[in-house]
Design a protein around this motif. Structure first.
Motif, PDB file in Angstrom:
ATOM      1  N   UNK A  29      16.867  -0.353   9.743  1.00 38.38           N
ATOM      2  CA  UNK A  29      18.170  -0.968   9.891  1.00 38.38           C
ATOM      3  C   UNK A  29      18.001  -2.370  10.424  1.00 38.38           C
ATOM      4  N   UNK A  30      18.892  -3.224   9.982  1.00 33.29           N
ATOM      5  CA  UNK A  30      18.857  -4.577  10.516  1.00 33.29           C
ATOM      6  C   UNK A  30      19.436  -4.544  11.917  1.00 33.29           C
ATOM      7  N   UNK A  31      18.872  -5.325  12.794  1.00 30.65           N
ATOM      8  CA  UNK A  31      19.392  -5.327  14.154  1.00 30.65           C
ATOM      9  C   UNK A  31      19.591  -6.759  14.612  1.00 30.65           C
ATOM     10  N   UNK A  50      20.521  -7.476  27.450  1.00 26.98           N
ATOM     11  CA  UNK A  50      20.380  -7.404  26.007  1.00 26.98           C
ATOM     12  C   UNK A  50      19.406  -8.467  25.531  1.00 26.98           C
ATOM     13  N   UNK A  51      18.804  -8.230  24.377  1.00 28.14           N
ATOM     14  CA  UNK A  51      17.869  -9.178  23.796  1.00 28.14           C
ATOM     15  C   UNK A  51      18.234  -9.380  22.331  1.00 28.14           C
ATOM     16  N   UNK A  52      18.357 -10.642  21.944  1.00 28.74           N
ATOM     17  CA  UNK A  52      18.618 -10.976  20.556  1.00 28.74           C
ATOM     18  C   UNK A  52      17.306 -10.815  19.793  1.00 28.74           C
ATOM     19  N   UNK A 101      24.890  -6.193  13.902  1.00 33.71           N
ATOM     20  CA  UNK A 101      25.323  -7.556  13.593  1.00 33.71           C
ATOM     21  C   UNK A 101      26.060  -8.130  14.763  1.00 33.71           C
ATOM     22  N   UNK A 102      26.262  -9.424  14.711  1.00 37.73           N
ATOM     23  CA  UNK A 102      26.992 -10.098  15.773  1.00 37.73           C
ATOM     24  C   UNK A 102      28.477  -9.942  15.497  1.00 37.73           C
ATOM     25  N   UNK A 103      29.120  -9.027  16.220  1.00 40.91           N
ATOM     26  CA  UNK A 103      30.521  -8.741  15.956  1.00 40.91           C
ATOM     27  C   UNK A 103      31.402  -8.964  17.162  1.00 40.91           C
ATOM     28  N   UNK A 110      31.352  -1.415  22.889  1.00 41.23           N
ATOM     29  CA  UNK A 110      31.982  -1.192  21.598  1.00 41.23           C
ATOM     30  C   UNK A 110      31.361  -1.982  20.464  1.00 41.23           C
ATOM     31  N   UNK A 111      30.571  -2.986  20.795  1.00 40.86           N
ATOM     32  CA  UNK A 111      29.953  -3.811  19.757  1.00 40.86           C
ATOM     33  C   UNK A 111      28.532  -3.380  19.428  1.00 40.86           C
ATOM     34  N   UNK A 112      28.146  -2.211  19.907  1.00 44.04           N
ATOM     35  CA  UNK A 112      26.849  -1.638  19.562  1.00 44.04           C
ATOM     36  C   UNK A 112      27.073  -0.444  18.640  1.00 44.04           C
ATOM     37  N   UNK A 113      26.148  -0.262  17.701  1.00 44.67           N
ATOM     38  CA  UNK A 113      26.343   0.751  16.665  1.00 44.67           C
ATOM     39  C   UNK A 113      25.574   2.044  16.915  1.00 44.67           C
TER      40      UNK A 113
END
Length: 125
Positions: A29-31, A50-52, A101-103, A110-113
């Motif tokens: 998966x793309x992260x 968090x780490x990009x 993705x950056x959402x 809530x922005x983590x899948x």
């Protein structure tokens, strides 16, 4: 199916250290980012770090700056959280999470899948 599996939690004295690991497996998966959250008993889940993935830029909650370090190992598909100078208030279940993705703000769960099952960290004398 994507699985995130945390390890490395445990019981430690104040001032001690632990290193948490989070290994991603399953389908590729793309992260965009991978992060750590924690939830203490009776409290809401809160952002820790968090780490990009592409840039290795890192972000931390103020209370752990200078004590915790998030890092990643591309080859092992793993993200780490090195925790030093642990305090009583760091006691919580720590969760690993991945954002595809950056959402939105990465400080919001809530922005983590994808999420791991959590690992308990207890700081006690």
């Amino acid at each position: 199916q994507v699985q995130l599996v945390e390890s490395g939690g445990g019981l430690v004295h104040p001032g001690g250290s632990l290193r948490l690991s989070c290994a991603a497996s399953g389908r590729a998966f793309s992260r965009y980012a991978m992060g750590w959250f924690r939830q203490a008993a009776g409290k809401e889940r809160e952002f820790v770090a968090t780490i990009i993935w592409s840039s290795s830029s890192t972000y931390y909650i103020e209370s752990v700056k200078g004590r915790f370090t998030i890092s990643r190992d591309n080859a092992k598909n793993t993200v780490y959280l090195q925790m030093n100078s642990l305090k009583f208030e760091d006691t919580a279940v720590y969760y690993c999470a991945a954002a595809r993705r950056h959402s939105g703000t990465l400080y919001s769960p809530g922005n983590y899948d994808y999420w791991g099952q959590g690992t308990q960290v207890t700081v006690s004398s």
